[in-house]
Design an enzyme around this catalytic site. Structure first.
Site, PDB file in Angstrom:
ATOM      1  N   ASN A  28       0.774  -1.119  -0.064  1.00  0.00           N
ATOM      2  CA  ASN A  28      -0.112   0.085   0.157  1.00  0.00           C
ATOM      3  C   ASN A  28       0.996   1.249  -0.016  1.00  0.00           C
ATOM      4  O   ASN A  28       1.311   1.490   1.028  1.00  0.00           O
ATOM      5  CB  ASN A  28      -0.946  -0.086   1.154  1.00  0.00           C
ATOM      6  N   LYS A  67       0.165   4.439  -0.224  1.00  0.00           N
ATOM      7  CA  LYS A  67      -0.614   5.565   0.402  1.00  0.00           C
ATOM      8  C   LYS A  67      -0.354   6.660  -0.364  1.00  0.00           C
ATOM      9  O   LYS A  67      -0.375   6.582  -1.579  1.00  0.00           O
ATOM     10  CB  LYS A  67      -0.091   5.678   1.962  1.00  0.00           C
ATOM     11  N   HIS A 113      -9.469   1.076   5.066  1.00  0.00           N
ATOM     12  CA  HIS A 113      -8.042   1.246   5.841  1.00  0.00           C
ATOM     13  C   HIS A 113      -8.298   2.069   7.081  1.00  0.00           C
ATOM     14  O   HIS A 113      -9.156   3.048   6.840  1.00  0.00           O
ATOM     15  CB  HIS A 113      -7.300   1.916   4.580  1.00  0.00           C
ATOM     16  N   GLU A 144      -6.683   4.555   7.905  1.00  0.00           N
ATOM     17  CA  GLU A 144      -6.583   5.822   7.816  1.00  0.00           C
ATOM     18  C   GLU A 144      -7.987   6.435   7.247  1.00  0.00           C
ATOM     19  O   GLU A 144      -8.352   7.613   7.575  1.00  0.00           O
ATOM     20  CB  GLU A 144      -5.360   6.252   7.012  1.00  0.00           C
ATOM     21  N   SER A 151       3.526  -2.310  10.431  1.00  0.00           N
ATOM     22  CA  SER A 151       4.946  -2.324  10.552  1.00  0.00           C
ATOM     23  C   SER A 151       5.580  -3.803  10.201  1.00  0.00           C
ATOM     24  O   SER A 151       6.553  -4.151  10.671  1.00  0.00           O
ATOM     25  CB  SER A 151       5.307  -2.058  11.970  1.00  0.00           C
TER      26      SER A 151
HETATM   27  P1  13P Z   1       3.013   0.212   7.752  1.00  0.00           P
HETATM   28  O1  13P Z   1       3.647  -0.975   7.218  1.00  0.00           O
HETATM   29  O2  13P Z   1       3.781   1.443   7.393  1.00  0.00           O
HETATM   30  O3  13P Z   1       3.100   0.195   9.315  1.00  0.00           O
HETATM   31  O4  13P Z   1       1.720   0.433   7.228  1.00  0.00           O
HETATM   32  C1  13P Z   1       0.712  -0.645   7.455  1.00  0.00           C
HETATM   33  C2  13P Z   1      -0.455  -0.316   6.438  1.00  0.00           C
HETATM   34  O5  13P Z   1      -1.132   0.500   6.817  1.00  0.00           O
HETATM   35  C3  13P Z   1      -0.883  -1.019   5.314  1.00  0.00           C
HETATM   36  O6  13P Z   1      -1.999  -0.806   4.800  1.00  0.00           O
END
Ligand code: 13P
Length: 256
Positions: free
Chosen positions: A10, A12, A96, A98, A214
């Site tokens: 992802n 983002k 997600h 977020e 993570s």
């Molecule tokens: P990180 O791997 O940066 O923690 O993000 C996880 C995530 O939100 C994948 O959609």
């Protein structure tokens, strides 16, 4: 039950078009066409079409990070299922954390998005997960259950046959604090059992459940050694081709 593993990146709200295409190219070069697992990348809307052209002919899947549930209309700033498909996406990330926590998307909205995805033959990746406060107050399972029941309401097993669930504990996203393999496995077992009781045992056994939060080259192998982790949804570590390639080539147990 054999469930094909999936490694999803992802991206983002990162990368301009040139960077996105360059990263896609490097990932493509790292993925053997006969690889025994699925690889998926989710660039920003504006980079979907260009990235699609780069990965054309490779086994890499393309996902949008979000979408509206309507086909078209007066929804300024949103993108429809038809539009993400037109840009080359076969999958879509829905709900997600977020989207839920920063933009206030509710389970009811996400339910409409899952419905719209399957109606348009787009594979939904529904994200669920608890906050730190919810975990510390022993509400993890209740939160996961609510997100599943509401997010998948009024949908049949048949309609959801392509569904992918991503378990992403909010406290592990972008924090460097990964769930332990045991914590992830426990949550995945809970989700699988819940899906089995909502639909059928065979449905619960077939659906792929990814872990996100993570994930890094350093922890991928121990995570993927857990039998109910069918793959990972990777944020930060998916933005570097070398690290993401290491994650794709995890050494965990392949049989699910
Ligand atoms: P990180 O791997 O940066 O923690 O993000 C996880 C995530 O939100 C994948 O959609």
């Amino acid at each position: 039950m054999q469930r094909r593993k999936m490694v999803a990146g992802n991206w983002k709200m990162h990368l301009n078009m040139e960077e996105a295409c360059g990263l896609a190219e490097r990932i493509k070069n790292a993925v053997d066409p006969d690889l025994d697992r699925d690889v998926l990348i989710a660039p920003s809307f504006t980079n979907l079409h260009s990235v699609k052209k780069v990965i054309e002919g490779s086994p890499i899947f393309l996902a949008a990070q979000n979408m509206n549930w309507e086909e078209k209309g007066a929804f300024t700033g949103d993108v429809s299922p038809l539009q993400i498909k037109d840009a080359g996406s076969t999958h879509v990330i829905i709900g997600h954390s977020e989207r839920r926590h920063v933009f206030g998307e509710t389970d009811g909205m996400l339910n409409k998005k899952v419905k719209a995805a399957v109606t348009h033959s787009i594979t939904p990746i529904l994200c669920i997960g608890e906050t730190l406060e919810e975990r510390e107050s022993q509400k993890t399972y209740r939160v996961l259950e609510t997100q599943l029941v509401k997010g998948l309401a009024n949908l049949s097993e048949n309609e959801l046959s392509s569904l992918i669930i991503a378990y992403e504990p909010v406290w592990a996203i972008g924090t460097g604090k990964t769930a332990t393999p045991e914590q992830a496995q426990d949550a995945h077992i809970f989700v699988r059992k819940k899906l089995s009781s909502m639909f059928s045992v065979s449905f619960g056994e077939t659906i792929r459940i990814l872990y996100g939060g993570s994930v890094k080259p350093e922890n991928i192998d121990e995570l993927m050694a857990q039998p109910d982790l069918d793959g990972v949804l990777v944020g930060g570590a998916s933005l570097k081709a070398e690290g993401f390639s290491r994650i794709i080539h995890f050494q965990g147990v392949i049989t699910g």
